[in-house]
Design a protein around this motif. Structure first.
Motif, short mmCIF file in Angstrom:
data_model
loop_
_atom_site.label_atom_id
_atom_site.label_comp_id
_atom_site.label_asym_id
_atom_site.label_seq_id
_atom_site.Cartn_x
_atom_site.Cartn_y
_atom_site.Cartn_z
N GLU B 29 0.84 -1.22 0.00
CA GLU B 29 0.00 0.00 0.00
C GLU B 29 0.86 1.26 0.00
O GLU B 29 0.58 2.21 -0.71
CB GLU B 29 -0.92 0.00 1.23
CG GLU B 29 -2.11 -0.92 1.07
CD GLU B 29 -2.91 -1.05 2.36
OE1 GLU B 29 -4.12 -0.83 2.32
OE2 GLU B 29 -2.30 -1.38 3.41
N LEU B 30 1.92 1.23 0.81
CA LEU B 30 2.81 2.40 0.88
C LEU B 30 3.49 2.66 -0.46
O LEU B 30 3.66 3.79 -0.87
CB LEU B 30 3.87 2.19 1.97
CG LEU B 30 3.37 2.20 3.42
CD1 LEU B 30 4.52 1.86 4.36
CD2 LEU B 30 2.78 3.55 3.78
N LEU B 31 3.88 1.55 -1.12
CA LEU B 31 4.60 1.70 -2.39
C LEU B 31 3.67 2.01 -3.56
O LEU B 31 4.06 2.68 -4.50
CB LEU B 31 5.42 0.43 -2.68
CG LEU B 31 6.54 0.17 -1.67
CD1 LEU B 31 7.07 -1.26 -1.79
CD2 LEU B 31 7.68 1.15 -1.86
N GLN B 32 2.44 1.52 -3.47
CA GLN B 32 1.49 1.76 -4.56
C GLN B 32 0.86 3.15 -4.46
O GLN B 32 0.56 3.77 -5.46
CB GLN B 32 0.35 0.71 -4.54
CG GLN B 32 0.79 -0.73 -4.77
CD GLN B 32 1.37 -0.97 -6.15
OE1 GLN B 32 0.97 -0.33 -7.10
NE2 GLN B 32 2.32 -1.90 -6.26
N GLN B 33 0.63 3.62 -3.22
CA GLN B 33 -0.01 4.94 -3.04
C GLN B 33 0.84 5.83 -2.13
O GLN B 33 0.37 6.25 -1.06
CB GLN B 33 -1.39 4.76 -2.42
CG GLN B 33 -2.34 3.91 -3.26
CD GLN B 33 -3.51 3.46 -2.42
OE1 GLN B 33 -3.40 2.58 -1.58
NE2 GLN B 33 -4.64 4.11 -2.61
N PRO B 34 2.05 6.11 -2.52
CA PRO B 34 2.95 6.86 -1.62
C PRO B 34 2.43 8.26 -1.31
O PRO B 34 2.58 8.74 -0.18
CB PRO B 34 4.27 6.91 -2.39
CG PRO B 34 3.93 6.67 -3.81
CD PRO B 34 2.71 5.80 -3.81
#
Lengths: 500, 161
Positions: B29-34
């Motif tokens: 999630e962090l990497l997909q929606q930084p």
């Protein structure tokens, strides 16, 4: 009429390939030693099996393919291509047995990636992989970077005359010294000196940051191996980002740069001709290319506003550009950041860096900056010709170790290889697009595989389609060998089937 | 002095974070929606892997949630409870951490990281057993014997040639 190779021809190829297999089997004793030292006995079994298969295959080929026939150029080319494929299959065996690769094809992908100094990986749970298997991954990269054939020439082939075809077959056109065996030994000498310096510096840096001594030495050795050989494997899944260490970044930049220099240039520096680095067409072209492409990348990054300041932008942008241009593939950002956050302009800058590559007769892949420099030079001279009177005489000269007059033959050869790489990059891109990946990402990953770089925007993963894995394996193989020996190999297979 | 200031900043951030409930997120999630999480307090769980690097009273811990590892920067006292770090021989400690996510951290040269203010040990790590597989032992013995036999044959044949 295509002539079918005779039995004696196949025996020559088998004989030399057998020796390479023996060499590979002996190389597996190094991870075996690591397994014993660190008491990783379960991992050791994978290498007992792997080494036994390599040695048995080698002995069988040597015994049954005995011949007194001399090695010809064509044999040499086929030996090189075939040995790379056999080394991939056999080198993958201990990896697959570890259980960290989902399929044998995935293990072959990593073995080819290691040998071709690419750095793309399909390993699962790398952070729990044994020291033993990590040693093998990095050793394959080192052997491949030096050139499997250089290793063989140094230790297994006695006659210098018979060695030339297999040396050239591995995309090394330049002989640093008059004799290829001496050249191979010089390559080893330079590489070992840089490896020792790199290992010491990285190990010290890691140890100072709190890593245990033995592990610091291993990490230092592995990262130095992969940086010098412009490979890009790391023992942890986060690549260089794992270390959170600016010193590591600086040392790897130094190693990547020197690893990407032509060995002829190393020889010039080694023998005290330090000015050569400022005069050589390769280094001059490399500096110009890095400056232009970094500016392009930095402009794209600045426009997209990903990084909070100039320092961050420079640190991240420059590292990825150098890593791409030298063909290493070390990353200080995540693959997702490339794919989602880097603008098309920045991504194009890095893709062009990968495509162009670095020094010829080095461990780097790609078109090679020497060829690019030659072609650009010829273009400029042609433009000059159109502006000068017809009677004006222009000498096309470049400086590469000595002043060389640019000939039609050299230019044609450089242009053909450049064209070959462009087709290779397009091949992977087309296959990528056909599986639904966006063009810019498919192009990025394809160039990374074909130019043996290893930067990834996330396409390379165990779940990617099988045909794409096979395409990337082919690209890594053909890109590393620069086509000629691959064509000779495919031609021999065709002649075996259709020849008379 | 510098350490004290940093500790105060981390503490202030953690208090400020409490005002708005931190969301539990995965690495994906962090990497997909930084952009969604950048600069916000998050809760992140995972296994401590590799090594812990100490820098002037602070520590870098790499935490893997099963998909990706993310670097976590925290005051050194927070890592005292961490005993096992994941590697070939160990399953690392499972931790839950609360901290501020940075897509490009200005303090750390643009690194993607989390500055943790609180770390909780969820599950202690353990030794990973690597038993010797019987099939592999048998295969090793058979193949080693075959290699030895072929090496002898090679030597004999070489002498006669």
């Amino acid at each position: 009429m295509i002539l079918r190779p005779q039995l004696q021809d196949l025996k020559v190829i088998g004989q030399y390939s057998g020796r390479i297999m023996l060499g590979l089997g002996l190389a597996m004793l190094i991870p075996l030693l690591v397994a014993v030292v660190f008491q990783e006995f379960a991992a050791a079994l994978d290498f007992v099996i792997g080494a036994s298969v390599c040695l048995s295959a080698g002995y069988l080929l040597i015994i049954f393919c005995f011949t007194r026939k001399e090695l010809t150029w064509r044999h040499g080319m086929v030996v090189v291509s075939l040995s790379w494929l056999l080394a991939t299959l056999l080198g993958a065996l201990p990896l697959y047995l570890s259980g960290h690769w989902l399929s044998f094809l995935d293990a072959c992908f990593d073995a080819m990636s290691g040998l071709a100094t690419t750095g793309l990986s399909l390993v699962q749970d790398l952070d729990h992989l044994s020291f033993t298997h990590n040693m093998w991954r990095h050793l394959m990269m080192y052997i491949g970077g030096q050139g499997i054939m250089v290793v063989a020439l140094t230790f297994l082939v006695r006659g210098a005359a018979s060695a030339l075809p297999i040396y050239v077959g591995e995309a090394r056109e330049e002989k640093v010294l008059p004799n290829v065996v001496q050249t191979a030994r010089f390559i080893w000498l330079v590489s070992l000196v840089y490896l020792l310096m790199g290992t010491a510096a990285l190990a010290f840096s890691a140890f100072s940051a709190g890593m245990p001594l033995a592990k610091s030495l291993l990490h230092g050795l592995w990262v130095a191996m992969a940086a010098w050989d412009t490979g890009g494997f790391t023992p942890q899944s986060q690549s260089i980002l794992y270390y959170h260490n600016f010193g590591f970044e600086l040392i790897t930049i130094f190693l990547m740069f020197f690893g990407s220099l032509n060995f002829s240039l190393h020889y010039a520096l080694w023998t005290g001709k330090r000015k050569e680095i400022f005069a050589n067409i390769e280094t001059v072209s490399f500096f110009i290319s890095v400056t232009v492409l970094f500016s392009l990348t930095a402009f794209g990054l600045a426009a997209s506003g990903i990084f909070p300041g100039v320092t961050s932008l420079f640190r991240k942008g420059f590292y990825q550009v150098i890593s791409a241009h030298t063909g290493t593939g070390y990353m200080t950002i995540g693959p997702e950041q490339f794919a989602q956050q880097w603008s098309a302009l920045s991504l194009m800058g890095v893709t062009l860096c990968m495509a162009l590559g670095a020094g010829a007769c080095s461990t780097a892949g790609g078109i090679k900056i020497l060829r690019v420099g030659m072609i650009v030079r010829a273009l400029l001279q042609d433009m000059k010709r159109t502006m000068l009177p017809r009677s004006a005489v222009i000498r096309d000269k470049i400086h590469h170790i000595k002043d060389v007059v640019l000939g039609e033959k050299q230019l044609r050869q450089a242009a053909l290889i450049m064209l070959g790489y462009i087709f290779l990059y397009l091949l992977g891109t087309l296959v990528g697009i056909s599986y639904g990946y966006p063009l810019r990402l498919a192009l990025f990953e394809s160039v990374s595989a074909g130019a043996n770089v290893g930067l990834s925007c996330g396409i390379t993963a165990p779940a990617m389609p099988m045909p794409l894995k096979v395409t990337y394996i082919f690209q890594m193989w053909a890109g590393r060998l620069e086509f000629v020996s691959v064509f000779a190999f495919l031609g021999t297979i065709f002649a075996l089937i259709r020849g008379k | 002095m510098r350490t004290l200031i940093c500790l105060a900043v981390v503490l202030a951030l953690s208090i400020a974070g409490n005002a708005e409930a931190a969301q539990q997120v995965s690495a994906a999630e962090l990497l997909q929606q930084p952009e969604k999480y950048d600069g916000r307090e998050v809760i992140y769980k995972g296994e401590v892997i590799g090594d812990i690097f100490i820098q002037q009273g602070f520590a870098w811990v790499n935490v893997h949630d099963g998909t990706r590892a993310i670097g976590v920067f925290c005051p050194q006292p927070l890592i005292e409870q961490i005993e096992h770090k994941g590697n070939y021989n160990f399953q690392g400690d499972q931790i839950s951490l609360r901290g501020v996510f940075h897509n490009s951290c200005a303090e750390h040269g643009g690194d993607l990281d989390i500055h943790a203010a609180k770390i909780t040990l969820i599950k202690k790590g353990a030794t990973i057993a690597h038993p010797l597989e019987k099939d592999k032992i048998k295969t090793s013995i058979i193949l080693s014997a075959a290699t030895l036999f072929l090496a002898i044959v090679h030597l004999v044949v070489k002498r006669f040639r």
